[in-house]
Design a protein around this motif. Structure first.
Motif, PDB file in Angstrom:
ATOM      1  N   ARG A 112      20.629  -1.457   5.062  1.00 16.26           N
ATOM      2  CA  ARG A 112      19.491  -0.604   5.567  1.00 16.26           C
ATOM      3  C   ARG A 112      18.271  -0.787   4.866  1.00 16.26           C
ATOM      4  O   ARG A 112      18.303  -0.774   3.603  1.00 16.26           O
ATOM      5  CB  ARG A 112      19.861   0.698   5.575  1.00 16.26           C
ATOM      6  N   VAL A 113      17.280  -0.946   5.467  1.00 16.14           N
ATOM      7  CA  VAL A 113      15.846  -1.395   4.775  1.00 16.14           C
ATOM      8  C   VAL A 113      15.603   0.092   4.023  1.00 16.14           C
ATOM      9  O   VAL A 113      15.191   1.234   4.725  1.00 16.14           O
ATOM     10  CB  VAL A 113      14.912  -1.744   5.510  1.00 16.14           C
ATOM     11  N   VAL A 114      15.360   0.325   2.461  1.00 20.30           N
ATOM     12  CA  VAL A 114      15.060   1.493   2.032  1.00 20.30           C
ATOM     13  C   VAL A 114      13.604   1.634   1.261  1.00 20.30           C
ATOM     14  O   VAL A 114      13.057   2.507   0.843  1.00 20.30           O
ATOM     15  CB  VAL A 114      16.052   2.025   0.936  1.00 20.30           C
ATOM     16  N   GLU A 115      13.166   0.289   1.194  1.00 17.27           N
ATOM     17  CA  GLU A 115      11.994   0.225   0.304  1.00 17.27           C
ATOM     18  C   GLU A 115      11.260  -1.163   0.763  1.00 17.27           C
ATOM     19  O   GLU A 115      11.915  -2.177   1.124  1.00 17.27           O
ATOM     20  CB  GLU A 115      12.151   0.123  -1.085  1.00 17.27           C
ATOM     21  N   LYS A 116       9.967  -1.101   0.929  1.00 16.39           N
ATOM     22  CA  LYS A 116       9.002  -2.345   1.282  1.00 16.39           C
ATOM     23  C   LYS A 116       7.701  -2.116   0.620  1.00 16.39           C
ATOM     24  O   LYS A 116       7.169  -1.152   0.678  1.00 16.39           O
ATOM     25  CB  LYS A 116       9.025  -2.146   2.930  1.00 16.39           C
ATOM     26  N   LYS A 117       7.370  -3.294  -0.281  1.00 13.80           N
ATOM     27  CA  LYS A 117       6.195  -3.201  -0.901  1.00 13.80           C
ATOM     28  C   LYS A 117       5.544  -4.697  -1.057  1.00 13.80           C
ATOM     29  O   LYS A 117       6.420  -5.531  -1.281  1.00 13.80           O
ATOM     30  CB  LYS A 117       6.427  -2.398  -2.251  1.00 13.80           C
ATOM     31  N   GLU A 118       4.249  -4.782  -0.937  1.00 17.41           N
ATOM     32  CA  GLU A 118       3.811  -5.956  -1.256  1.00 17.41           C
ATOM     33  C   GLU A 118       3.831  -6.280  -2.545  1.00 17.41           C
ATOM     34  O   GLU A 118       3.876  -5.562  -3.300  1.00 17.41           O
ATOM     35  CB  GLU A 118       2.058  -5.754  -0.679  1.00 17.41           C
ATOM     36  N   SER A 119       3.641  -7.431  -2.971  1.00 17.08           N
ATOM     37  CA  SER A 119       3.728  -8.123  -4.277  1.00 17.08           C
ATOM     38  C   SER A 119       2.366  -8.493  -4.690  1.00 17.08           C
ATOM     39  O   SER A 119       1.427  -8.244  -3.800  1.00 17.08           O
ATOM     40  CB  SER A 119       4.669  -9.362  -4.209  1.00 17.08           C
ATOM     41  N   SER A 120       2.155  -8.762  -5.855  1.00 19.44           N
ATOM     42  CA  SER A 120       0.729  -9.340  -6.284  1.00 19.44           C
ATOM     43  C   SER A 120       0.194 -10.539  -5.644  1.00 19.44           C
ATOM     44  O   SER A 120      -0.704 -10.770  -5.805  1.00 19.44           O
ATOM     45  CB  SER A 120       0.708  -9.465  -7.791  1.00 19.44           C
ATOM     46  N   LYS A 121       1.229 -11.346  -5.107  1.00 23.13           N
ATOM     47  CA  LYS A 121       0.906 -12.330  -4.563  1.00 23.13           C
ATOM     48  C   LYS A 121       0.802 -12.259  -3.070  1.00 23.13           C
ATOM     49  O   LYS A 121       1.708 -11.776  -2.316  1.00 23.13           O
ATOM     50  CB  LYS A 121       1.774 -13.577  -4.677  1.00 23.13           C
ATOM     51  N   PRO A 122      -0.153 -12.957  -2.382  1.00 24.13           N
ATOM     52  CA  PRO A 122      -0.422 -12.677  -1.059  1.00 24.13           C
ATOM     53  C   PRO A 122       0.562 -13.158   0.053  1.00 24.13           C
ATOM     54  O   PRO A 122       0.697 -12.586   1.065  1.00 24.13           O
ATOM     55  CB  PRO A 122      -1.804 -12.834  -0.707  1.00 24.13           C
ATOM     56  N   ASP A 123       1.197 -14.129  -0.458  1.00 23.64           N
ATOM     57  CA  ASP A 123       2.408 -14.716   0.316  1.00 23.64           C
ATOM     58  C   ASP A 123       3.721 -14.352   0.356  1.00 23.64           C
ATOM     59  O   ASP A 123       4.740 -14.869   0.932  1.00 23.64           O
ATOM     60  CB  ASP A 123       2.391 -16.273   0.151  1.00 23.64           C
TER      61      ASP A 123
END
Length: 156
Positions: A112-123
């Motif tokens: 189950r997806v519990v967290e989602k965050k962008e990284s410092s790199k756009p790809d």
């Protein structure tokens, strides 16, 4: 809940908090246990000695915890969500062995997806899953939080 018939190759953008994945099932064999012992050099009697195990609460050899963990990774791959999109395993938190897995047990992974965050790199982006390894009787034998790095959907 998405199952093995679901679309393959999930990008960071395809994951949603609360989304669940259920993998195909796989039966653990004595060969799996012996091969893992040979591969790792872990010949602990609780995994390899039937006579010793008759005197334990298990009654027979049990699968190594890391073997089950490794098969869980393979089951997630078999689900297709990692096809061409997974970049790295970043972290495992709270890994618990709750019950033994024996020869003949059939396991599957529920994530189950519990967290989602962008990284410092756009790809790329970071997805955290609560993972449960479930036996054929519905009991949870292992659980953990796994954090993985996925590709972001390419821009035209």
């Amino acid at each position: 809940m998405l199952t093995q018939e679901s679309r393959r190759g999930h990008y960071f953008e395809d994951f949603e908090i609360g989304q669940e994945f259920l993998t195909p099932a796989r039966t653990i064999t004595s060969t799996d246990i012996v091969n893992f012992a040979c591969l790792t050099g872990d010949f602990n009697e609780v995994h390899t000695n039937f006579e010793y195990c008759r005197q334990t609460q298990f009654g027979e050899p049990i699968a190594h915890g890391p073997l089950v963990y490794g098969i869980m990774g393979g089951l997630q791959y078999a689900s297709g969500i990692n096809d061409g999109t997974l970049l790295a395993l970043l972290q495992i938190d709270g890994w618990k062995m709750l019950a033994p897995v024996k020869h003949g047990d059939t396991i599957r992974l529920r994530a189950r997806v519990v967290e989602k965050k962008e990284s410092s790199k756009p790809d790329r982006g970071v997805i955290s899953f609560e993972r449960e390894c479930i036996k054929q009787d519905g009991s949870i034998v292992q659980q953990m939080k796994a954090t993985l790095l996925y590709r972001r959907r390419p821009t035209a």
